[in-house]
Design a protein around this motif. Structure first.
Motif: not given
Length: 523
Positions: A453-482
């Motif tokens: 529903t965020h208006p940027f998503m329709a104008i910019n189709p390369h944007l894939r996700f949005y959320n307006n809560q607080r937090g952080y991003v956890s990643t696991k980086i492996r040889a075959d994927r992130l």
């Protein structure tokens, strides 16, 4: 494996590096013993490589002292440190003594090398009869080794007044291998200047930060927070600043608003940043200059190119905010400066890593907020320096970078984006991925919503996700994927919030772009 005895101790900005001294032979510091616990700001480690890292602490029995010196006497204090292979320190592998000097606000930077690669270590400090909390750190894999999976988390934007640092505490509970802080570690405002609806749950001490004493006091107030201390103690950090470590929206030597004393303010902010971060001696500031962009290798698995998009940037071409700005496309303007850009492009050409990760501050992908033919974008982000972005993107393509990933903070919301060479053509090929972390606290609780529903998503189709809560991003980086998990807490204006994953994305090896693997239902 035998451990080399090579050790560098960094005692202060004024003195530079001082040699390690074993217990029993330490140079004595004059004066009586400390009367109260000086380890109120915790411990930290940072800038790991395959054979070492930096250990940090700062002595401050009275962290909120107005002079910024934390209630310490005006004399050097001997600080013993220990590094062990186990949390109970039954197997100590290195120890020494550093002098905490008043010229550096009694901070200590212990720069270790000669350690075995790919190992976990524990460390602590002692001053007089007081012992610090224990920190956990690790060396990176050997340069030739791919190594196992890397658990890396990244964070940004922790405005003390806007809430409790619960997200830092939840991050610490995950015990990642590495944490990246992408800027706005602290904020410069005096109380009641930057307010959220309903009022700020906490207040800054002291005036707006302009002097060295102000910045030291403000860093100490943040560092005294238990959740932030837990996150620092859990893993080594790679830190870079954005604007609020100095002043809102500054650009090289140009402040947002006219300030006759801005360069002195910048120098003071740089000095305090060095004193309070686990940085190597290569980052000791020289007046208004500080070498912060640098490269960290995690074996052959990942190379982290940590960028500084503030100190060398051209001034915003059309002021701040969202605007249609022809100057954004001027190739003479740069967000990195020519020297840093050349360094980055050379790093792409030399890289043999499976993943090349840019740790940087402001939104990289285009975010047009106009549904019509005009392109209206934020002039403080890479959109305000579109020619600079184009050179960087074409640079990683020309170099044959295997998997380019851009990590971003600044915008106080979670975003995920595919990266394009031509954002005007939604069908053009995807050439990378950007992951944007929300704030730890900045702008308060926020709210959940349907990302589509965020208006940027329709104008910019390369944007894939949005959320307006607080937090952080956890990643696991492996040889075959992130794999990336967007973590959120439902509130920060009161303490103790739980954490959950709002969405998960995967980037596969040699397949640019994001694939959603999980989306938590709304509500």
């Amino acid at each position: 494996m035998p451990v080399s005895r090579r050790t560098l101790i960094i005692g202060s900005v004024a003195a530079g590096a001082a040699g390690a001294t074993l217990p029993g032979t330490a140079a004595s510091a004059s004066g009586g013993p400390l009367r109260t616990d000086p380890f109120t700001l915790g411990v930290a480690s940072g800038d790991p490589d395959h054979d070492g890292f930096v250990l940090w602490t700062r002595l401050a029995p009275q962290p909120l002292a107005e002079d910024g010196l934390g209630g310490m006497p005006n004399r050097p204090v001997a600080v013993h440190w220990e590094l062990a292979a186990d949390e109970r320190f039954r197997h100590v592998v290195r120890r020494g003594v550093a002098l905490a000097r008043p010229q550096a606000a009694h901070s200590v930077h212990v720069e270790l090398n000669g350690l075995p690669p790919g190992r976990e270590f524990f460390y602590r400090f002692k001053a007089d009869r007081y012992v610090s909390p224990v920190g956990r750190t690790r060396t990176a894999p050997a340069p030739w080794a791919l190594g196992g999976a890397l658990a890396m988390a990244f964070v940004s934007c922790s405005q003390y007044e806007h809430g409790y640092f619960t997200a830092y505490g939840r991050l610490a509970e995950e015990e990642p291998d590495l944490v990246l802080h992408l800027g706005d570690y602290q904020y410069e405002y005096t109380k009641d200047t930057y307010n959220i609806p309903g009022g700020n749950p906490r207040d800054h001490e002291g005036p707006e930060t302009e002097t060295l004493a102000n910045y030291r006091q403000r860093h100490a107030q943040y560092k005294a927070d238990a959740d932030l201390q837990a996150a620092h103690a859990a893993a080594p950090w790679l830190v870079v600043w954005d604007d609020h470590e100095v002043d809102n929206n500054w650009a090289d030597e140009v402040p947002e608003n006219t300030q006759p004393n801005f360069l002195a303010r910048r120098a003071a902010a740089f000095q305090a940043y060095w004193e309070n971060m686990p940085l190597r001696r290569t980052s000791i500031p020289r007046g208004i200059d500080m070498q912060l962009y640098r490269r960290i290798h995690w074996g052959r698995l990942a190379t982290f190119h940590m960028l500084d998009t503030r100190q060398y940037r051209s001034d915003q071409g059309c002021g701040d905010g969202y605007k249609e700005c022809p100057a954004a496309y001027d190739p003479a303007r740069s967000i990195t400066g020519a020297e840093q850009e050349a360094w980055l492009l050379d790093g792409f050409r030399r890289s043999s890593a499976r993943w090349d990760v840019l740790g940087q501050q402001v939104f990289f992908a285009q975010r047009d907020n106009n549904a019509g033919p005009a392109t209206v974008t934020s002039q403080d982000a890479w959109d305000g320096y579109a020619a600079s972005r184009d050179r960087i993107t074409r640079g990683w393509l020309a170099a044959g970078v295997r998997n380019p990933i851009v990590l971003t903070g600044d915008v106080h919301a979670h975003w995920a984006s595919d990266l394009k060479l031509d954002y005007a053509d939604p069908t053009s090929r995807t050439v990378g991925a950007e992951l944007v972390c929300s704030s730890i606290t900045s702008t308060g609780d926020g709210a959940d919503s349907d990302p589509t529903t965020h208006p940027f998503m329709a104008i910019n189709p390369h944007l894939r996700f949005y959320n307006n809560q607080r937090g952080y991003v956890s990643t696991k980086i492996r040889a075959d994927r992130l794999d990336a998990d967007f973590k959120v807490v439902p509130y920060v204006t009161t303490p103790g919030a739980p954490v959950h994953t709002r969405a998960s994305y995967t980037v596969e090896d040699r397949v640019p772009g994001l694939h959603q693997t999980y989306l938590r239902p709304l509500g």
